[in-house]
Design a protein around this motif. Sequence first.
Motif, PDB file in Angstrom:
ATOM      1  N   VAL A   1       9.088   5.703   8.325  1.00  0.00           N
ATOM      2  CA  VAL A   1       8.113   6.172   9.323  1.00  0.00           C
ATOM      3  C   VAL A   1       7.066   5.084   9.552  1.00  0.00           C
ATOM      4  O   VAL A   1       6.718   4.753  10.693  1.00  0.00           O
ATOM      5  CB  VAL A   1       7.447   7.491   8.862  1.00  0.00           C
ATOM      6  N   MET A   2       6.588   4.482   8.460  1.00  0.00           N
ATOM      7  CA  MET A   2       5.569   3.430   8.616  1.00  0.00           C
ATOM      8  C   MET A   2       6.121   2.250   9.411  1.00  0.00           C
ATOM      9  O   MET A   2       5.452   1.713  10.297  1.00  0.00           O
ATOM     10  CB  MET A   2       5.088   2.957   7.240  1.00  0.00           C
ATOM     11  N   ARG A   3       7.367   1.865   9.095  1.00  0.00           N
ATOM     12  CA  ARG A   3       7.975   0.740   9.838  1.00  0.00           C
ATOM     13  C   ARG A   3       8.095   1.071  11.313  1.00  0.00           C
ATOM     14  O   ARG A   3       7.873   0.236  12.179  1.00  0.00           O
ATOM     15  CB  ARG A   3       9.368   0.433   9.273  1.00  0.00           C
TER      16      ARG A   3
ATOM     17  N   ARG B   1      -1.459   6.619  -0.968  1.00  0.00           N
ATOM     18  CA  ARG B   1      -0.913   6.774  -2.317  1.00  0.00           C
ATOM     19  C   ARG B   1      -0.442   5.434  -2.876  1.00  0.00           C
ATOM     20  O   ARG B   1      -0.638   5.130  -4.048  1.00  0.00           O
ATOM     21  CB  ARG B   1       0.197   7.824  -2.315  1.00  0.00           C
ATOM     22  N   LYS B   2       0.176   4.611  -2.017  1.00  0.00           N
ATOM     23  CA  LYS B   2       0.618   3.282  -2.473  1.00  0.00           C
ATOM     24  C   LYS B   2      -0.587   2.415  -2.858  1.00  0.00           C
ATOM     25  O   LYS B   2      -0.577   1.727  -3.866  1.00  0.00           O
ATOM     26  CB  LYS B   2       1.408   2.581  -1.362  1.00  0.00           C
ATOM     27  N   ALA B   3      -1.615   2.474  -2.020  1.00  0.00           N
ATOM     28  CA  ALA B   3      -2.807   1.662  -2.296  1.00  0.00           C
ATOM     29  C   ALA B   3      -3.489   2.148  -3.576  1.00  0.00           C
ATOM     30  O   ALA B   3      -3.968   1.331  -4.384  1.00  0.00           O
ATOM     31  CB  ALA B   3      -3.771   1.734  -1.108  1.00  0.00           C
TER      32      ALA B   3
ATOM     33  N   GLU C   1       1.389  -4.343   4.087  1.00  0.00           N
ATOM     34  CA  GLU C   1       2.109  -5.622   4.221  1.00  0.00           C
ATOM     35  C   GLU C   1       3.455  -5.573   3.497  1.00  0.00           C
ATOM     36  O   GLU C   1       4.458  -6.110   3.985  1.00  0.00           O
ATOM     37  CB  GLU C   1       1.218  -6.746   3.671  1.00  0.00           C
ATOM     38  N   ASP C   2       3.492  -4.922   2.324  1.00  0.00           N
ATOM     39  CA  ASP C   2       4.748  -4.824   1.551  1.00  0.00           C
ATOM     40  C   ASP C   2       5.836  -4.134   2.369  1.00  0.00           C
ATOM     41  O   ASP C   2       7.021  -4.384   2.178  1.00  0.00           O
ATOM     42  CB  ASP C   2       4.523  -4.015   0.257  1.00  0.00           C
TER      43      ASP C   2
END
Length: 392
Positions: free
Chosen positions: A68-70, A358-360, A386-387
């Motif tokens: 979804v982010m991509r 959550r990733k951050a 960025e990842d």
Amino acid sequence: MLIRYGVSTGFTSLGSVKNCMLASSAVFRRQQFLIRSLGGYSDHIDSRRMQDIRSMSGTTFEADAENVMREITSVLDPSKHKGQAGKIAVIGGCREYTGAPYFAAISALKIGADLSHVFCTKDAAPVIKSYSPELIVHPILEESYNISGLEDEERRCISSKILAEVDKWMERFDCLVVGPGLGRDPYLLECVSEIMKHARQSNVPIVIDGDGLFLVTNSIALVSGYPLAVLTPNVNEYKRLVQKVLNCEVNDRDAPELLQSLAKHANKGFEKSEPGASFARIGGVTILQKGKSDLISDGEIAKSVSIYGSPRRCGGQGDILSGSVAVFLSWARAKGKATTSQMNPTVLGCIAGSALLRKAASLAFKDKKRSTLTTDIIECLGRSLEDICPAC
Ligand SMILES: NC(=O)C1=CN([C@@H]2O[C@H](COP(=O)(O)OP(=O)(O)OC[C@H]3O[C@@H](n4cnc5c(N)ncnc54)[C@H](O)[C@@H]3O)[C@@H](O)[C@H]2O)[C@@H](O)CC1
Ligand SMILES: Nc1ncnc2c1ncn2[C@@H]1O[C@H](COP(=O)(O)OP(=O)(O)OP(=O)(O)O)[C@@H](O)[C@H]1O
Ligand SMILES: [Mg+2]
């Protein structure tokens, strides 16, 4: 709990659901609930609804958040001009709370929005400005203590001026975030209600968080039937919303069903109801219920984001989330039908915002452990995105 724990039922038709051997189980009861809430029993249930039921029953419930982010993240393109990657406005910040609006507004910029505004009280503005020169801060809101002793007419005149000031900017915003650090002053909330009505008339999406949820819980009509409203309640805010709207207690066992029920489309004639009244449904809004897993529903589908975050529960993480959802929702809307998932942009925005926060948080915790603070998490937003979506 059926869905959060990912029980897969694998049924293929409603007939087979009816005849399912799970008849006496909790799984079956929940499926029945879902089928009822998606339109009642029918052997001719359409494929979208069947898909919804499958989503709700565990097979595709966890969102594919990275994809979804991509899919929705704005591409960095030299032909774009300032503003095209998003213009966000936070309505919040009062005498007590200056951190919350800052966290929401700066997170929007750190993710990639071009401009981030804050509309706050006159007292809060110099403080928020001093945190960051990047934010555009409008010292316009008033609390009761500042206008005590004024005649009703003078108070109305001040409200109109506040509204006119926000209106000057309204059409330029891709999304409003209403509530982080707003406070609960009645005069201020009355003005913010009017701002929300104007945003709605201009079709500007509104993410509602913190004290914005206090306002909306007591005036459901402000958002009912507005598909561009996103509510992001924490545990307490969700309890209050469920008590007010559905007149029941929150129960972890049936969490997705309850959430879907809360977000589901309004009954006919519902939109005409008066603010403050209690209804069976909020009606066609998107709700992101924050917790161990974040649950998201627009009343049609439900998704969860369970990516590992952080065990630190420092205040302000919800504010990062509201700013993040605002940006991703704006990007998802800009993509329009170009997204392959065909999901509601509000749901896509919630999935991406939740996953990124959550990733951050996980990245910040790796480094800072017990001393992890909201500002540390904000510093990890860029690297986390960025990842998944490299800038070049
Ligand atoms: N630095 C700041 O300026 C911050 C300001 N904030 C603002 O503070 C205002 C009130 O927000 P709150 O989140 O405190 O309101 P809540 O109504 O969620 O919380 C009220 C009380 O419930 C407790 N509580 C919170 N989450 C809980 C949970 N998961 N389980 C059990 N108890 C819980 C809190 O400790 C607090 O005492 C909002 O405007 C919000 O935006 C917060 O966003 C935090 C950061
Ligand atoms: N128990 C938990 N385990 C893991 N992550 C959680 C948990 N509770 C909340 N979170 C994460 O933290 C984010 C913020 O949720 P939280 O409940 O802290 O919001 P909040 O109370 O509104 O925060 P704020 O202090 O900004 O007002 C959620 O999106 C979720 O991803
Ligand atoms: Mg909050």
